[in-house]
Motif scaffolding. Structure first.
Motif, PDB file in Angstrom:
ATOM      1  N   LYS A   1     -18.167  -7.829 -16.537  1.00  0.00           N
ATOM      2  CA  LYS A   1     -19.296  -8.328 -15.985  1.00  0.00           C
ATOM      3  C   LYS A   1     -19.361 -10.071 -16.423  1.00  0.00           C
ATOM      4  O   LYS A   1     -20.278 -10.749 -16.597  1.00  0.00           O
ATOM      5  CB  LYS A   1     -20.515  -7.676 -16.721  1.00  0.00           C
ATOM      6  CG  LYS A   1     -20.624  -6.316 -16.453  1.00  0.00           C
ATOM      7  CD  LYS A   1     -22.135  -5.572 -16.894  1.00  0.00           C
ATOM      8  CE  LYS A   1     -22.074  -4.121 -16.476  1.00  0.00           C
ATOM      9  NZ  LYS A   1     -23.297  -3.726 -16.944  1.00  0.00           N
TER      10      LYS A   1
ATOM     11  N   SER B   1     -20.175 -15.160 -13.868  1.00  0.00           N
ATOM     12  CA  SER B   1     -20.260 -16.531 -14.222  1.00  0.00           C
ATOM     13  C   SER B   1     -18.488 -17.079 -13.608  1.00  0.00           C
ATOM     14  O   SER B   1     -18.560 -17.840 -12.546  1.00  0.00           O
ATOM     15  CB  SER B   1     -20.537 -17.294 -15.496  1.00  0.00           C
ATOM     16  OG  SER B   1     -20.468 -18.585 -15.278  1.00  0.00           O
TER      17      SER B   1
ATOM     18  N   THR C   1     -24.867 -14.219 -12.994  1.00  0.00           N
ATOM     19  CA  THR C   1     -25.141 -13.712 -14.503  1.00  0.00           C
ATOM     20  C   THR C   1     -23.896 -13.776 -15.174  1.00  0.00           C
ATOM     21  O   THR C   1     -22.784 -13.305 -14.933  1.00  0.00           O
ATOM     22  CB  THR C   1     -25.679 -12.362 -14.241  1.00  0.00           C
ATOM     23  OG1 THR C   1     -26.773 -12.337 -13.569  1.00  0.00           O
ATOM     24  CG2 THR C   1     -26.026 -11.757 -15.641  1.00  0.00           C
ATOM     25  N   THR C   2     -23.920 -14.267 -16.507  1.00  0.00           N
ATOM     26  CA  THR C   2     -22.837 -14.170 -17.217  1.00  0.00           C
ATOM     27  C   THR C   2     -22.628 -13.092 -18.150  1.00  0.00           C
ATOM     28  O   THR C   2     -23.424 -12.136 -18.035  1.00  0.00           O
ATOM     29  CB  THR C   2     -22.991 -15.509 -18.237  1.00  0.00           C
ATOM     30  OG1 THR C   2     -24.359 -15.016 -19.347  1.00  0.00           O
ATOM     31  CG2 THR C   2     -23.362 -16.935 -17.789  1.00  0.00           C
TER      32      THR C   2
ATOM     33  N   GLY D   1     -25.064 -12.043 -20.282  1.00  0.00           N
ATOM     34  CA  GLY D   1     -26.523 -11.710 -19.788  1.00  0.00           C
ATOM     35  C   GLY D   1     -27.509 -12.785 -19.152  1.00  0.00           C
ATOM     36  O   GLY D   1     -28.119 -12.497 -18.716  1.00  0.00           O
TER      37      GLY D   1
ATOM     38  N   THR E   1     -28.480 -15.972 -17.345  1.00  0.00           N
ATOM     39  CA  THR E   1     -28.343 -16.300 -15.722  1.00  0.00           C
ATOM     40  C   THR E   1     -28.378 -17.702 -15.657  1.00  0.00           C
ATOM     41  O   THR E   1     -29.012 -18.585 -16.315  1.00  0.00           O
ATOM     42  CB  THR E   1     -29.784 -15.640 -14.877  1.00  0.00           C
ATOM     43  OG1 THR E   1     -30.806 -16.384 -15.366  1.00  0.00           O
ATOM     44  CG2 THR E   1     -29.500 -14.384 -14.794  1.00  0.00           C
TER      45      THR E   1
ATOM     46  N   ALA F   1     -33.713 -19.663 -13.136  1.00  0.00           N
ATOM     47  CA  ALA F   1     -32.751 -19.181 -14.090  1.00  0.00           C
ATOM     48  C   ALA F   1     -32.937 -19.470 -15.693  1.00  0.00           C
ATOM     49  O   ALA F   1     -33.631 -20.457 -15.881  1.00  0.00           O
ATOM     50  CB  ALA F   1     -31.072 -19.297 -13.613  1.00  0.00           C
ATOM     51  N   ASP F   2     -32.207 -18.862 -16.312  1.00  0.00           N
ATOM     52  CA  ASP F   2     -32.234 -19.139 -17.804  1.00  0.00           C
ATOM     53  C   ASP F   2     -31.793 -20.511 -18.167  1.00  0.00           C
ATOM     54  O   ASP F   2     -32.155 -21.298 -18.831  1.00  0.00           O
ATOM     55  CB  ASP F   2     -31.372 -18.384 -18.416  1.00  0.00           C
ATOM     56  CG  ASP F   2     -31.827 -16.733 -18.748  1.00  0.00           C
ATOM     57  OD1 ASP F   2     -32.976 -16.471 -18.348  1.00  0.00           O
ATOM     58  OD2 ASP F   2     -31.054 -15.929 -18.428  1.00  0.00           O
TER      59      ASP F   2
END
Length: 503
Positions: free
Chosen positions: A237, A240, A343-344, A347, A349, A439-440
């Motif tokens: 996952k 990024s 999404t990295t 987790g 963003t 995003a984050d």
């Protein structure tokens, strides 16, 4: 090329054997406006005062970097003497020594001299010893003889005449100098690998090529290599990292290289290298002028491979892991667009406001991956920001860390290695520039303090271990007539690891 060490006390006239030993040339330093001493005095006595005469006549005034051959000398085993000016003795430090050494090698490499007796390592360099002088001299020589000719149809294969260098050192420095010579050769070999990878064009040095290089390194030096492909990266996952490679037809690779020199239970040092094998900027396309130099955007990855090669050859007693996320950053219909949110692996963003700020997007997932090794420290190395060049030029690499002890170790290593770095701030106040409405965090923080906010971005993914970031955008390669990879910061990293292994 063969390097050897021989203890010598010049106050005893070179102990006879050093003066009578066969050599094509003996190298002697002369300070400006100083009486002859040490090797210069001993050799001058042996050859009938020839050095004193040329100094008195003004043919050698001792000015820094000046050189003069005395041919067909008698009274010693060498057939000639090379005098090199050292400048003023009270100003003779690390830089002056380096300048003198480079002047010596350039003079000698222009001749058919095959064997050299080298006395400069015993000179009184401030805060340095003979073993340091030996290593600096070997690295300078290897730098002068490095050539990249792999891509030429008719490369110049003229062999160098110089085959052997014998260094004179004080008796107390004999053992450290021999170790320094061994380490210098290993370090030069690692730097050559780093330079070769950087200088290769992007159509040759692809992510797949870097992976193959890591596998060959593992076979040659008994390392362990793991190479994760697209599906494995997706399974982890690393959204990024994958967002950067979307526009390229070249498959991404995630390289993990293990060197086990310490005990199995010892926490490793992890080196993470940015491996963008060509950076167009993606949809945020770079200007065409100078874009050819974006083949150097994998120099962080190259420095990790070069450092691991050097560490393996030196046989350092510690554990080192190299992590290299590598891909191309290309524009296409599939490429990530400004405004996209990814999404990295951690987790978080990220709003991608500029696709040319891609290095941090691949590094953040690699830094998250590094957590699984429970590292003693993590250092990432990246040609990350043009802003670092504006801040520091091409002399110092940028160093960022919230860990004062780790930063101090790296700065000490940079000074010892002659591979300078300068620590820049990483205050929490800069984090505000990375705020995003969608995003984050955003992947850029605007023009102010661009290299700082890039480091701040990476710091969000490094909270579980001691971490430092080296921005080598200004030091990994040279432009213009001297265009080419420098091999930095392999000397800094290797010295840091030598120091850690010795602690």
């Amino acid at each position: 090329m063969d390097f050897s060490i021989k203890a010598c006390d010049w106050s005893k006239g070179g102990e006879g054997s050093f003066l009578t030993g066969k050599s094509d040339c003996v190298v002697v330093g002369v300070f400006e406006a100083q009486t002859l001493s040490g090797a210069a005095f001993a050799i001058d006595n042996a050859i009938g005062g020839a050095i004193a005469r040329v100094v008195k006549a003004g043919d050698m005034d001792g000015k820094a970097g000046s050189t003069l051959f005395l041919p067909e000398v008698t009274g010693i085993g060498a057939s000639r003497v090379l005098l090199v000016g050292l400048g003023k003795q009270d100003a003779f430090g690390q830089k002056a020594y380096g300048d003198a050494v480079r002047a010596v090698w350039r003079a000698i490499l222009g001749t058919r001299i095959a064997q050299v007796t080298f006395s400069l390592a015993q000179l009184p360099v401030k805060e340095r010893t003979s073993d340091w002088g030996v290593r600096a001299a070997i690295l300078a020589l290897r730098n002068e003889t490095y050539r990249f000719t792999q891509m030429k149809s008719k490369p110049d294969v003229t062999p160098r005449a110089l085959k052997r260098v014998v260094f004179s050192v004080d008796a107390a420095d004999d053992k450290p100098a021999k170790l320094a010579a061994k380490q210098a050769v290993a370090l030069a070999n690692g730097m050559d690998l780093t330079r070769d990878l950087g200088n290769l064009p992007g159509n040759v040095c692809t992510p797949t090529y870097l992976a193959a290089t890591a596998k060959k390194l593992a076979r040659d030096w008994k390392l362990k290599a793991e190479v994760l492909g697209q599906r494995q990266i997706e399974a982890l996952k690393m959204g990024s990292f994958l967002s950067v490679t979307k526009g390229s037809v070249e498959p991404p690779q995630f390289i993990v290289l293990h060197y086990q020199g310490g005990s199995a239970k010892a926490a490793p040092i992890v080196l993470v290298g940015k491996g963008i094998t060509f950076d167009t900027g993606g949809i945020s396309l770079k200007p065409g002028e100078g874009m050819d130099e974006m083949k150097y955007d994998m120099c962080g990855a190259g420095s990790v491979l070069g450092t691991l090669r050097a560490v393996a050859e030196m046989g350092l007693k510690l554990n080192v892991i190299g992590i290299i996320p590598t891909c191309e950053n290309m524009p296409s219909g599939n490429a990530t667009k400004p405004g996209d949110v990814v999404t990295t692996m951690a987790g978080l963003t990220v709003e991608v406001l500029n696709t040319d700020a891609e290095g941090r997007l691949i590094l953040c997932d690699a830094l998250t991956y590094a957590e699984r090794f429970k590292p003693a420290a993590v250092i990432d190395i990246a040609t990350l920001t043009g802003a670092c060049i504006i801040a520091l030029g091409h002399h110092n690499s940028g160093l960022f860390s919230k860990d004062d002890a780790l930063a101090g170790e790296l700065l000490d290593a940079s000074r010892e290695a002659g591979d300078p770095a300068w620590r820049l701030p990483l205050d929490d106040e800069y984090q505000d520039q990375l705020k995003s409405n969608f995003a984050d965090l955003a992947n850029i923080g605007g023009r102010p303090a661009g290299s700082v906010t890039a480091a701040c971005f990476l710091s969000r993914f490094t909270e579980s271990y001691p971490w430092a970031h080296l921005d080598i955008a200004g030091t990994a390669w040279k432009s213009g007539a001297a265009k080419g990879a420098t091999g930095r910061p392999v000397p800094l990293l290797a010295q840091f690891l030598i120091d850690r292994a010795s602690a």
